[in-house]
Design a protein around this motif. Structure first.
Motif, PDB file in Angstrom:
ATOM      1  N   ASP A  20      39.903  37.927  32.556  1.00  0.00           N
ATOM      2  CA  ASP A  20      40.405  39.222  33.046  1.00  0.00           C
ATOM      3  C   ASP A  20      41.778  39.010  33.695  1.00  0.00           C
ATOM      4  N   GLY A  21      42.704  39.868  33.360  1.00  0.00           N
ATOM      5  CA  GLY A  21      44.063  39.747  33.886  1.00  0.00           C
ATOM      6  C   GLY A  21      44.100  39.859  35.406  1.00  0.00           C
ATOM      7  N   ARG A  22      44.896  38.965  36.015  1.00  0.00           N
ATOM      8  CA  ARG A  22      44.987  38.993  37.478  1.00  0.00           C
ATOM      9  C   ARG A  22      46.035  40.022  37.901  1.00  0.00           C
TER      10      ARG A  22
ATOM     11  N   PHE B 118      46.562  43.116  37.129  1.00  0.00           N
ATOM     12  CA  PHE B 118      47.234  43.832  36.042  1.00  0.00           C
ATOM     13  C   PHE B 118      47.609  45.260  36.402  1.00  0.00           C
TER      14      PHE B 118
ATOM     15  N   ASP C  77      42.430  44.863  30.360  1.00  0.00           N
ATOM     16  CA  ASP C  77      43.004  43.529  30.559  1.00  0.00           C
ATOM     17  C   ASP C  77      41.938  42.441  30.491  1.00  0.00           C
TER      18      ASP C  77
HETATM   19 MG    MG Z   1      42.312  42.534  36.011  1.00  0.00          MG
END
Ligand code: MG
Ligand code: DGT
Ligand code: MG
Length: 289
Positions: free
Chosen positions: A29-31, A33, A76
């Motif tokens: 999972d995008g940090r 985002f 994300d």
């Molecule tokens: Mg995220």
């Protein structure tokens, strides 16, 4: 080389293994985002370039790791499913999670210029990763269904929220207030009556999320045709041949329903013999009762 007196420190290493005989999902999972998407001017609520970049990076992960039988992505995040019998890195959790996460991140950064006209600048995109092991096909399918239902709920909300702002001239606070307590059918109605938007005609990638799978011109034979009792009873040579046949698949991205049976029935190589095994077990249990 002789062991040094310092070598004992290795004893402190902890190699947690994924539970045996389970379907493991590694989700990246995008940090941050929320900020990252704003900084890079992602279109709201969905930026096709950003989603296609996520898909392209996921395709490369699936190509690099044949034991990943399916990946599902939205927003994300991307979930990678490791086949049940996978022995990758002796099933060491930290090695698997960090590897999938960094391979994905590497490709995301490498492929960025193919999707965005402006160069990346710090803070660079980064992703967290976690692993969860599910003991049954039912649990695994429920996990994938959970992600797709979540994608649907969020996308319907976001589409309506941004229509109220972009086309309805509302502020974010007003749009939020307008949507409090609304059901799905109310949102469909707002979109249709006020903005002439038929939600069903919206982009399939945004409504359904993205599925990455292998598909075959000539599907590999089911395990039981290779040898009566499935993977455990196969010789090394047979396992290798089947692995090769499985790898020949083309890695494709699909935008489709993964909740209903049809998706899985049309692609029996994803879950393999596990489906029948589980059905047999359940029938045996029923007979005992
Ligand atoms: Mg995220
Ligand atoms: P985290 O994961 O706790 O580090 O924090 P975030 O900010 O990544 O939060 P998360 O993962 O719950 O939510 C994803 C965020 O990414 C959300 O704020 C919306 C944004 N995002 C994802 N895809 C798109 C897109 O296509 N367009 C825009 N505008 N935003 C997107
Ligand atoms: Mg997220």
């Amino acid at each position: 080389m002789a062991n040094s007196k310092y070598e004992y420190v290795r004893l402190f290493e902890d190699h947690r293994a994924l539970l045996p005989n389970t379907w493991t999902v590694i989700r990246v999972d995008g940090r941050g985002f929320h900020k990252f998407s704003a900084r890079h001017g992602f279109a709201k609520p969905n930026d096709a370039r950003a989603l296609q970049l996520m898909n392209a990076a996921a395709v490369e992960v699936v190509k690099e790791l044949p034991d990943v039988v399916l990946a599902y992505g939205v927003s994300d995040e991307f979930s990678f499913v490791l086949r049940r019998g996978s022995g990758i890195f002796e099933r060491r959790e930290s090695k698997i999670v960090t590897l999938i996460t960094s391979v994905f991140t590497g490709w995301y950064i490498y492929l960025w210029p193919s999707f965005f006209p402006t160069a990346l600048s710090p803070p660079l995109p980064s992703f967290d990763g976690r692993a969860v092991s599910y003991p049954s096909v039912r649990n695994l399918r429920d996990y994938i269904s959970w992600r797709q239902v979540d994608a649907h709920i969020n996308n319907l909300y976001n589409t309506t929220f941004w229509a109220l702002i972009q086309q309805g001239g509302m502020s974010a606070a007003e749009a939020e207030k307008e949507l409090v307590g609304t059901l799905a059918k109310d949102k469909h109605e707002i979109l249709w009556k006020r903005f002439g938007i038929n939600y069903n005609d919206e982009n399939e990638m945004c409504k359904k999320g993205s599925v990455v799978v292998r598909e075959y011109e000539k599907p590999p034979p089911p395990l039981e045709e290779v040898q009566g009792e499935g993977e455990d009873r196969m010789t090394k040579g047979q396992k290798e041949r089947r692995k090769k046949a499985l790898r020949k698949g083309k890695v494709v991205v699909r935008f489709c329903d993964v909740i209903k049976d049809a998706f899985w029935q049309e692609r029996p190589w994803i879950l393999g013999a596990a489906v029948e095994e589980e059905q047999e077990e359940q029938e045996e249990e029923k007979e005992k009762e």
